[in-house]
Motif scaffolding. Sequence first.
Motif, short mmCIF file in Angstrom:
data_model
loop_
_atom_site.label_atom_id
_atom_site.label_comp_id
_atom_site.label_asym_id
_atom_site.label_seq_id
_atom_site.Cartn_x
_atom_site.Cartn_y
_atom_site.Cartn_z
N UNK A 27 -14.80 55.39 3.77
CA UNK A 27 -14.15 54.11 3.49
C UNK A 27 -13.18 54.25 2.32
N UNK A 28 -13.59 54.95 1.27
CA UNK A 28 -12.75 55.08 0.08
C UNK A 28 -11.45 55.85 0.37
N UNK A 29 -11.54 56.88 1.19
CA UNK A 29 -10.34 57.67 1.50
C UNK A 29 -9.56 57.11 2.68
N UNK A 30 -10.04 55.99 3.24
CA UNK A 30 -9.40 55.34 4.38
C UNK A 30 -9.18 56.29 5.55
N UNK A 31 -10.14 57.18 5.75
CA UNK A 31 -10.03 58.13 6.86
C UNK A 31 -10.47 57.49 8.16
N UNK A 32 -11.67 56.89 8.16
CA UNK A 32 -12.18 56.22 9.36
C UNK A 32 -13.11 55.11 8.91
N UNK A 33 -12.53 53.94 8.70
CA UNK A 33 -13.27 52.82 8.12
C UNK A 33 -14.39 52.37 9.05
#
Length: 55
Positions: A27-33
């Motif tokens: 979530x923090x890296x907005x990779x795969x929310x």
Amino acid sequence: MNTIAAAAPAIAMLAAFACLIGGGVLIAKKRDVRKGTLMLVMAVVLIANVLIWTL
């Protein structure tokens, strides 16, 4: 209580912590929310199961 039944809550808590960390990173890296959110939900369910098992 046999050894596997005694170890199950500890293994589940380790899995819950791994899911919390992994979901937070996703979530923090907005990779795969979506997958990150599902991992956080799975961690909550695992923790609830451990609470039920131990009570």
